[in-house]
Scaffold this motif. Structure first.
Motif, PDB file in Angstrom:
ATOM      1  N   GLN A 281       0.808  -1.217   0.000  1.00  0.00           N
ATOM      2  CA  GLN A 281       0.000   0.000   0.000  1.00  0.00           C
ATOM      3  C   GLN A 281       0.844   1.272   0.000  1.00  0.00           C
ATOM      4  N   ASP A 282       1.879   1.326   0.823  1.00  0.00           N
ATOM      5  CA  ASP A 282       2.720   2.532   0.873  1.00  0.00           C
ATOM      6  C   ASP A 282       3.378   2.785  -0.477  1.00  0.00           C
ATOM      7  N   ARG A 283       3.851   1.732  -1.094  1.00  0.00           N
ATOM      8  CA  ARG A 283       4.494   1.877  -2.401  1.00  0.00           C
ATOM      9  C   ARG A 283       3.480   2.309  -3.456  1.00  0.00           C
ATOM     10  N   LEU A 284       2.271   1.764  -3.389  1.00  0.00           N
ATOM     11  CA  LEU A 284       1.238   2.111  -4.356  1.00  0.00           C
ATOM     12  C   LEU A 284       0.772   3.547  -4.187  1.00  0.00           C
ATOM     13  N   ASP A 285       0.751   4.011  -2.943  1.00  0.00           N
ATOM     14  CA  ASP A 285       0.288   5.375  -2.667  1.00  0.00           C
ATOM     15  C   ASP A 285       1.369   6.431  -2.844  1.00  0.00           C
ATOM     16  N   ALA A 286       2.595   5.995  -3.070  1.00  0.00           N
ATOM     17  CA  ALA A 286       3.719   6.933  -3.112  1.00  0.00           C
ATOM     18  C   ALA A 286       3.790   7.720  -4.415  1.00  0.00           C
ATOM     19  N   GLN A 287       2.997   7.338  -5.408  1.00  0.00           N
ATOM     20  CA  GLN A 287       3.066   8.022  -6.704  1.00  0.00           C
ATOM     21  C   GLN A 287       1.709   7.967  -7.372  1.00  0.00           C
ATOM     22  N   PRO A 288       1.466   8.843  -8.332  1.00  0.00           N
ATOM     23  CA  PRO A 288       0.199   8.806  -9.054  1.00  0.00           C
ATOM     24  C   PRO A 288       0.036   7.475  -9.798  1.00  0.00           C
ATOM     25  N   ARG A 289      -1.120   6.872  -9.703  1.00  0.00           N
ATOM     26  CA  ARG A 289      -1.425   5.664 -10.452  1.00  0.00           C
ATOM     27  C   ARG A 289      -2.906   5.655 -10.781  1.00  0.00           C
ATOM     28  N   ILE A 290      -3.309   4.744 -11.651  1.00  0.00           N
ATOM     29  CA  ILE A 290      -4.695   4.717 -12.101  1.00  0.00           C
ATOM     30  C   ILE A 290      -5.441   3.556 -11.470  1.00  0.00           C
ATOM     31  N   VAL A 291      -6.573   3.874 -10.845  1.00  0.00           N
ATOM     32  CA  VAL A 291      -7.529   2.875 -10.372  1.00  0.00           C
ATOM     33  C   VAL A 291      -8.813   3.113 -11.144  1.00  0.00           C
ATOM     34  N   SER A 292      -9.239   2.132 -11.917  1.00  0.00           N
ATOM     35  CA  SER A 292     -10.395   2.304 -12.791  1.00  0.00           C
ATOM     36  C   SER A 292     -11.701   2.013 -12.052  1.00  0.00           C
ATOM     37  N   PRO A 293     -12.744   2.806 -12.305  1.00  0.00           N
ATOM     38  CA  PRO A 293     -14.056   2.530 -11.703  1.00  0.00           C
ATOM     39  C   PRO A 293     -14.811   1.420 -12.435  1.00  0.00           C
ATOM     40  N   VAL A 294     -14.285   0.991 -13.574  1.00  0.00           N
ATOM     41  CA  VAL A 294     -14.940  -0.058 -14.365  1.00  0.00           C
ATOM     42  C   VAL A 294     -13.928  -1.150 -14.695  1.00  0.00           C
ATOM     43  N   PRO A 295     -14.402  -2.378 -14.959  1.00  0.00           N
ATOM     44  CA  PRO A 295     -13.488  -3.450 -15.369  1.00  0.00           C
ATOM     45  C   PRO A 295     -12.761  -3.081 -16.657  1.00  0.00           C
ATOM     46  N   ALA A 296     -11.603  -3.701 -16.871  1.00  0.00           N
ATOM     47  CA  ALA A 296     -10.778  -3.361 -18.030  1.00  0.00           C
ATOM     48  C   ALA A 296     -11.515  -3.536 -19.347  1.00  0.00           C
ATOM     49  N   MET A 297     -12.383  -4.549 -19.437  1.00  0.00           N
ATOM     50  CA  MET A 297     -13.128  -4.771 -20.672  1.00  0.00           C
ATOM     51  C   MET A 297     -13.991  -3.567 -21.040  1.00  0.00           C
ATOM     52  N   LEU A 298     -14.379  -2.784 -20.030  1.00  0.00           N
ATOM     53  CA  LEU A 298     -15.208  -1.596 -20.240  1.00  0.00           C
ATOM     54  C   LEU A 298     -14.403  -0.317 -20.029  1.00  0.00           C
ATOM     55  N   GLY A 299     -13.110  -0.419 -20.190  1.00  0.00           N
ATOM     56  CA  GLY A 299     -12.235   0.717 -19.927  1.00  0.00           C
ATOM     57  C   GLY A 299     -12.557   1.954 -20.740  1.00  0.00           C
ATOM     58  N   PHE A 300     -13.183   1.788 -21.906  1.00  0.00           N
ATOM     59  CA  PHE A 300     -13.535   2.942 -22.741  1.00  0.00           C
ATOM     60  C   PHE A 300     -14.563   3.840 -22.052  1.00  0.00           C
ATOM     61  N   LEU A 301     -15.237   3.324 -21.009  1.00  0.00           N
ATOM     62  CA  LEU A 301     -16.201   4.127 -20.266  1.00  0.00           C
ATOM     63  C   LEU A 301     -15.517   5.034 -19.243  1.00  0.00           C
ATOM     64  N   HIS A 302     -14.260   4.762 -18.957  1.00  0.00           N
ATOM     65  CA  HIS A 302     -13.491   5.583 -18.012  1.00  0.00           C
ATOM     66  C   HIS A 302     -12.939   6.784 -18.777  1.00  0.00           C
ATOM     67  N   ARG A 303     -13.814   7.737 -19.057  1.00  0.00           N
ATOM     68  CA  ARG A 303     -13.479   8.828 -19.976  1.00  0.00           C
ATOM     69  C   ARG A 303     -12.504   9.832 -19.379  1.00  0.00           C
ATOM     70  N   ARG A 304     -12.472   9.959 -18.066  1.00  0.00           N
ATOM     71  CA  ARG A 304     -11.583  10.946 -17.450  1.00  0.00           C
ATOM     72  C   ARG A 304     -10.301  10.293 -16.951  1.00  0.00           C
ATOM     73  N   ARG A 305      -9.948   9.192 -17.535  1.00  0.00           N
ATOM     74  CA  ARG A 305      -8.740   8.490 -17.088  1.00  0.00           C
ATOM     75  C   ARG A 305      -7.497   9.352 -17.315  1.00  0.00           C
ATOM     76  N   PRO A 306      -6.658   9.498 -16.312  1.00  0.00           N
ATOM     77  CA  PRO A 306      -5.405  10.253 -16.476  1.00  0.00           C
ATOM     78  C   PRO A 306      -4.492   9.583 -17.501  1.00  0.00           C
ATOM     79  N   GLN A 307      -3.635  10.363 -18.099  1.00  0.00           N
ATOM     80  CA  GLN A 307      -2.676   9.847 -19.082  1.00  0.00           C
ATOM     81  C   GLN A 307      -1.271   9.949 -18.496  1.00  0.00           C
ATOM     82  N   LEU A 308      -0.982   9.056 -17.581  1.00  0.00           N
ATOM     83  CA  LEU A 308       0.291   9.125 -16.875  1.00  0.00           C
ATOM     84  C   LEU A 308       1.481   8.856 -17.786  1.00  0.00           C
TER      85      LEU A 308
END
Length: 319
Positions: A281-308
């Motif tokens: 958890q500490d390593r995951l929280d130490a930098q910006p990363r993407i957590v999707s609100p939808v499953p990957a198959m529906l990733g196109f619905l995550h319209r505000r996804r950051p472009q890291l």
């Protein structure tokens, strides 16, 4: 006597494998008497079973075979090679020893990527390859390769000298190398025999149901892989993948949503992915990363996804 290598929970994955194999045979046998609607439903079922098997069942098996017995694991490889239309052992080599080594890497100056499934391959200006060419074009390439593999009767389906990628990924130890390449050969041979059997049962089902379902499943799998990495930062080991933490989804897919955690610890059993998440958890929280609100198959619905991959700080500004 211990049967399961790691967890008895893998029984459900093995049961799905056996059920899919049986359902596939039943669909082929019933094609001639099925109604048009039943045929369409059967095609959709075939597509979903194949995609689910590739994404979840065989994927987990490639990382951690289920049984203590090598013979049982070899049998699973054969059965699921029929289920997913390709060698499970070859899947292991290309996925575990290539994808998890290079982690969806950026292209080199010549445009190539070390990860053969990288979403950046043939991308422009540091971006991902567009979804349609990646998903459909990748499916066409895979289908062409599978046709060559299963049709290699003249060499009895052995891995040929021109298959440099597979040969380079096989074990360096003589015993392991022989075993892995023989399993690829056996998987291909069984797949060839199964296709011949399907055609003998119903060439119409094979041509109008099985093959289109296989192509559609390959496309869906590519969509899944695309959004497992789209927008992530390939230069950061704890932010190079996208996770999805919905409990229902992860229950149904054996924790498939913990994809960033899976990349951090690919040899950890699927049942322990939440533990990996807590431990890291500490390593995951130490930098910006993407957590999707939808499953990957529906990733196109995550319209505000950051472009890291373009802006590593984007996740701090976009919710």
């Amino acid at each position: 006597m211990q049967i399961w290598r790691t967890s008895r929970k893998d029984f459900f994955l093995a049961a799905f494998s056996a059920a899919q194999f049986a359902i596939t045979l039943l669909l082929a046998l019933s094609w001639a008497t099925a109604s048009p609607m039943a045929r369409v439903a059967g095609g959709l079922l075939m597509t979903l079973m194949m995609a689910y098997n590739i994404i979840v069942v065989s994927h987990l098996f490639t990382h951690m075979p289920w049984f203590v017995s090598g013979r049982l694991n070899a049998l699973v490889s054969l059965v699921n090679s029929v289920n997913i239309g390709q060698s499970v052992q070859a899947y292991h080599l290309t996925h575990v020893r290539n994808h998890h080594r290079f982690n969806n890497d950026r292209p080199a100056p010549d445009g190539t990527t070390r990860d053969t499934t990288s979403t950046y391959y043939k991308g422009k200006d540091g971006g991902h390859r567009p979804l349609l060419p990646y998903a459909v074009g990748g499916a066409v390439d895979s289908l062409y390769t599978r046709v060559k593999d299963t049709a290699a009767v003249v060499r009895l389906w052995k891995v040929g000298p021109k298959e440099e990628n597979l040969l380079s990924l096989a074990s360096r130890r003589d015993e392991g190398r022989v075993r892995e390449l023989r399993q690829v050969q056996a998987d291909r041979a069984v797949l060839f025999v199964s296709l011949a059997l399907f055609a003998a049962i119903s060439w119409q089902w094979t041509l109008f149901c099985y093959l289109p379902a296989f192509f559609a499943a390959l496309t869906l799998v590519n969509v899944q892989n695309y959004y497992r990495h789209f927008g992530a930062n390939p230069d950061a080991r704890a932010a190079d993948s996208v996770s999805h933490y919905n409990r229902v989804y992860n229950f149904l897919t054996f924790n498939d949503g913990f994809h960033q955690e899976h990349h951090l610890s690919p040899s950890t059993h699927w049942s322990r992915m939440p533990e990996v998440s807590e431990r890291q958890q500490d390593r995951l929280d130490a930098q910006p990363r993407i957590v999707s609100p939808v499953p990957a198959m529906l990733g196109f619905l995550h319209r505000r996804r950051p472009q890291l991959h373009l802006d590593p700080d984007a996740a701090n500004r976009v919710g």
